[in-house]
Design an enzyme around this catalytic site. Structure first.
Site, PDB file in Angstrom:
ATOM      1  CB  CYS A   2      76.644 -75.709  -3.905  1.00  0.00           C
ATOM      2  SG  CYS A   2      75.212 -75.709  -4.978  1.00  0.00           S
ATOM      3  NE  ARG A  27      78.913 -72.364   0.415  1.00  0.00           N
ATOM      4  CZ  ARG A  27      79.158 -71.079   0.373  1.00  0.00           C
ATOM      5  NH1 ARG A  27      79.425 -70.428   1.475  1.00  0.00           N
ATOM      6  NH2 ARG A  27      79.158 -70.432  -0.769  1.00  0.00           N
ATOM      7  CD1 TRP A  78      70.020 -73.025  -3.068  1.00  0.00           C
ATOM      8  CD2 TRP A  78      69.531 -74.179  -1.234  1.00  0.00           C
ATOM      9  NE1 TRP A  78      68.856 -72.535  -2.566  1.00  0.00           N
ATOM     10  CE2 TRP A  78      68.529 -73.218  -1.435  1.00  0.00           C
ATOM     11  CE3 TRP A  78      69.436 -75.032  -0.130  1.00  0.00           C
ATOM     12  CZ2 TRP A  78      67.443 -73.078  -0.583  1.00  0.00           C
ATOM     13  CZ3 TRP A  78      68.346 -74.874   0.721  1.00  0.00           C
ATOM     14  CH2 TRP A  78      67.384 -73.910   0.494  1.00  0.00           C
ATOM     15  CD  GLU A 484      60.165 -57.997   6.249  1.00  0.00           C
ATOM     16  OE1 GLU A 484      58.966 -58.280   6.366  1.00  0.00           O
ATOM     17  OE2 GLU A 484      61.079 -58.759   6.629  1.00  0.00           O
ATOM     18  CE  LYS A 488      62.998 -59.753   9.462  1.00  0.00           C
ATOM     19  NZ  LYS A 488      61.881 -60.120   8.759  1.00  0.00           N
ATOM     20  CD  GLU A 491      59.884 -61.548  12.080  1.00  0.00           C
ATOM     21  OE1 GLU A 491      59.579 -62.677  11.701  1.00  0.00           O
ATOM     22  OE2 GLU A 491      60.598 -60.779  11.379  1.00  0.00           O
ATOM     23  CE  LYS A 606      64.373 -69.223   7.740  1.00  0.00           C
ATOM     24  NZ  LYS A 606      64.358 -67.766   7.630  1.00  0.00           N
TER      25      LYS A 606
HETATM   26  C1  G6P Z   1      57.497 -67.640   9.822  1.00  0.00           C
HETATM   27  C2  G6P Z   1      58.877 -66.992   9.809  1.00  0.00           C
HETATM   28  C3  G6P Z   1      58.863 -65.727   8.949  1.00  0.00           C
HETATM   29  C4  G6P Z   1      58.342 -66.055   7.556  1.00  0.00           C
HETATM   30  C5  G6P Z   1      56.977 -66.738   7.606  1.00  0.00           C
HETATM   31  C6  G6P Z   1      56.547 -67.262   6.253  1.00  0.00           C
HETATM   32  O1  G6P Z   1      56.613 -66.831  10.505  1.00  0.00           O
HETATM   33  O2  G6P Z   1      59.263 -66.673  11.131  1.00  0.00           O
HETATM   34  O3  G6P Z   1      60.181 -65.196   8.858  1.00  0.00           O
HETATM   35  O4  G6P Z   1      58.246 -64.871   6.815  1.00  0.00           O
HETATM   36  O5  G6P Z   1      57.042 -67.867   8.474  1.00  0.00           O
HETATM   37  O6  G6P Z   1      57.437 -68.255   5.845  1.00  0.00           O
HETATM   38  P1  G6P Z   1      57.587 -68.754   4.357  1.00  0.00           P
HETATM   39  O7  G6P Z   1      58.574 -69.870   4.453  1.00  0.00           O
HETATM   40  O8  G6P Z   1      56.239 -69.232   3.934  1.00  0.00           O
HETATM   41  O9  G6P Z   1      58.053 -67.619   3.549  1.00  0.00           O
END
Ligand code: G6P
Length: 611
Positions: A2, A27, A78, A484, A488, A491, A606
């Site tokens: 927060c 935050r 938050w 993962e 990464k 991406e 996102k």
């Molecule tokens: C998008 C983002 C990823 C994420 C995925 C799932 O593709 O770019 O970084 O892992 O969505 O998102 P979530 O909010 O459901 O975890």
């Protein structure tokens, strides 16, 4: 996570607090509040405004209200304990409406303290952990606010940064910190307290950092800081040359790097909010005991990085709770007419809780009478609202498009959930639970030690950024981490990367390897170490450059591979949460070297709310 702020001086501080909160909005932004004390004509009047939603809502409410004061505090929330609601928004008040407090962090022992305070006649209005603090200060207040805050803090366990003000001490703010950040901004005839420097950078560039366990007593012309032993600490202020935009990233080049670096905190907060005295509490999940005892199968539905957390969950739930688990890509699950035996548990993992494919999978599972549990970083998100229960990660808002800190926080939840299910089903004892929790408690410091090795990983990236293709290999608990790691790299650096279970290489992908296709292999201490060593030898025999992620102290492997990334030792079941961190950094540094925009990679979003 927060944001908190406080002002003491002579100016009317409502806009100062609001602008500070705007800088702290990264935050948290599910609710917010500001309280000020108007001392004009000795009236000592408190005014307070709180709103659910982002700061625009608060700003609108403030514009309609006549509110004045030269002592004030503010908070942008938050949610951790208690959903986003006006009653749960900060500042919180004592029973007499005289003491006000804002808090960032988690009070772990709030429940016993709350019961004790209620039995002594205190009235609570919120569901937050924070409210116990203000009632404790009230209990101890005897004319000296610093003393009362100190006594209150001695009773609490957990993390906090707080700012406290009282009608009875109209010229004073008290701040304190343990594990959550707090700085003092030094002005002329005015002083500030804030979660970070950018919040007040437009007013001053002179700061003092409050260290662990310290308490600050602040008036408009004076700042006193005391250590745990009540001794006055002599601190020299420092001047920052940050400008506002770099300051929001706290000096990091990008949000993604900041978020990678915040992982030990995100994981620690997530652990702390669900574990107290070696007991796992997943109360907010509402998961009925008879469901846990009788479920025949678990389905995990998720997308992207959350899907990889699902893979980690499969490994540990099957290992500890002995329940069979299927991990399904959410966008596939809904169209395959899934066979869901009764009773089944469907776990949706979604950082945002808004990914439409995951929500659609939840709806499909619901149609088939499964009990739905969502793991999310966002309270009251759509996925949470459509589920029977939820468990939260406490990573704070994530700005970088590619997930990092929310992923490791998700993994921590998966570990805790697996142990919780195992305990309820009688697969592990209380002593075994405590043993595993002790291991998990050390995870944040192990992550920190990996992060401290950042420069070494950067050196590696400087060598490997030239390659167009990568293969990542791992086995057993090592496989989700390489999935993962490869994601990464794709991406954020647009470099082609594939992840394979190492034993599968010989059935096809090994045809790709050679001197232009490096292999990144997880070869940490585990029950499959010798097997993966064999797989590494196979790719080495075909001239592939190899980077091996290996446990500290393994000197022998250095003769076989080209480069190593060392990670601290941890039992194999819990290795993914550590091993994924250097792979994030590796991808990050390659992307930077290639000049990519890591915070907003091309073609990605996102939160994906379209099918
Ligand atoms: C998008 C983002 C990823 C994420 C995925 C799932 O593709 O770019 O970084 O892992 O969505 O998102 P979530 O909010 O459901 O975890």
């Amino acid at each position: 996570m927060c944001g908190i702020i406080g002002y003491v001086g002579e100016k009317d501080c409502v806009s100062i607090l609001l602008n500070g909160l705007k800088r702290l909005e990264y935050r948290g932004y599910d609710s917010s509040g500001i309280a000020v004390l108007n001392k004009e004509d000795n009236r000592n009047e408190i005014s307070m405004v709180k709103r659910v939603g982002n700061l625009k809502k608060l700003e609108k409410a403030l514009s309609k209200k006549e509110m004045k004061g030269s002592l004030g505090i503010g908070h942008t929330r938050w949610a951790t304990h208690g959903k986003p609601h006006r009653l749960n928004a900060h500042p919180h008040l004592d029973c007499k409406n005289e003491i006000l407090l804002v808090h960032n962090g988690i009070i772990e022992n709030w429940e016993p303290l709350k019961n004790e305070l209620i039995s002594r006649g205190h009235k609570f209005i919120s569901e937050t952990d924070t409210e116990v603090l203000v009632h404790l200060v009230e209990d101890y207040y005897n004319g000296d606010l610093v003393k009362a805050v100190r006594k209150a803090l001695n009773k609490v366990e957990g993390s906090y940064a707080i700012v406290v003000m009282s009608k009875k001490s109209p010229n004073q703010l008290v701040g304190a910190r343990q594990d959550s950040p707090l700085v003092v901004g030094l002005g002329n005839g005015e002083n500030y307290l804030a979660s970070d420097i950018p919040a007040v950078l437009e007013h001053t560039n002179k700061f003092l950092i409050i260290e662990q366990g310290e308490i600050a007593n602040i008036t408009k012309d004076k700042v006193e800081i005391y250590d745990r032993n009540e001794k006055l600490v002599n601190k020299s202020p420092f001047e920052t040359n940050w400008d506002i935009s770099s300051a929001e990233k706290e000096g990091y080049e990008d949000f993604m790097l900041k978020e990678i670096m915040e992982q030990s905190i995100a994981v620690r907060e997530t652990y702390r909010s669900h574990v107290y005295k070696y007991k796992i509490s997943l109360d907010e999940s509402n998961l009925p005991i008879d469901i846990i005892k009788n479920i025949k199968k678990i389905f995990i539905v998720a997308c992207g990085t959350s899907f990889h957390a699902g893979y980690v969950a499969k490994g540990v739930v099957e290992r500890f709770a002995r329940i069979p688990v299927d991990v399904e890509i959410a966008s596939e699950f809904r169209y395959k007419d899934p066979i869901i035996p009764n009773p089944s548990l469907v776990i949706a993992i979604s950082q945002s809780g808004e990914t439409i494919d995951t929500i659609a999978a939840i709806r499909e599972a619901k149609r088939k009478n499964a009990w739905i549990l969502t793991i999310s970083n966002v309270m009251e998100s759509s996925a949470v609202r459509e589920s029977d229960g939820a468990v939260y990660t406490f990573a704070g808002p994530e700005i970088g498009v590619a997930a990092s800190k929310t992923h490791t926080a998700q993994i921590m939840i998966c570990y805790l959930l697996s142990l919780y299910l195992a305990k309820v089903r009688g697969e592990i004892t209380s002593a075994e639970t405590a043993y595993y929790l002790n291991i998990l408690k050390e995870v944040p410091s192990k992550i920190k030690s990996v992060l401290d090795n950042h420069s070494k990983i950067k050196e590696l990236a400087n060598i490997y950024y030239k390659f167009p293709d990568f293969i990542f290999i791992g086995r057993k608990y090592g496989f989700p981490a390489v999935m993962e790691g490869a994601l990464k790299l794709k991406e954020i650096s647009y470099v082609h990367a594939e992840a394979y279970p190492a034993g599968e290489m010989k059935h096809g992908p090994i045809a790709l390897v050679g001197e232009n296709c490096p292999v990144v292999a997880i070869a940490d201490d585990s029950s499959v170490y010798n097997k993966i060593l064999g797989n590494i030898s196979e790719v080495k025999a075909r001239n592939a450059p190899v980077v091996a992620l290996t446990t500290i102290g393994n000197e022998k492997i250095k003769n076989l591979v080209d480069h190593v990334i060392e990670v601290p030792k941890i039992p194999e079941e819990f290795s993914a949460i550590i091993n994924v961190v250097p792979l994030q950094l590796f991808a990050y540094e390659i992307a930077k070297k290639l000049g990519c925009n890591v915070d907003q990679p091309r073609n990605l979003a996102k939160t994906v709310t379209v099918e």
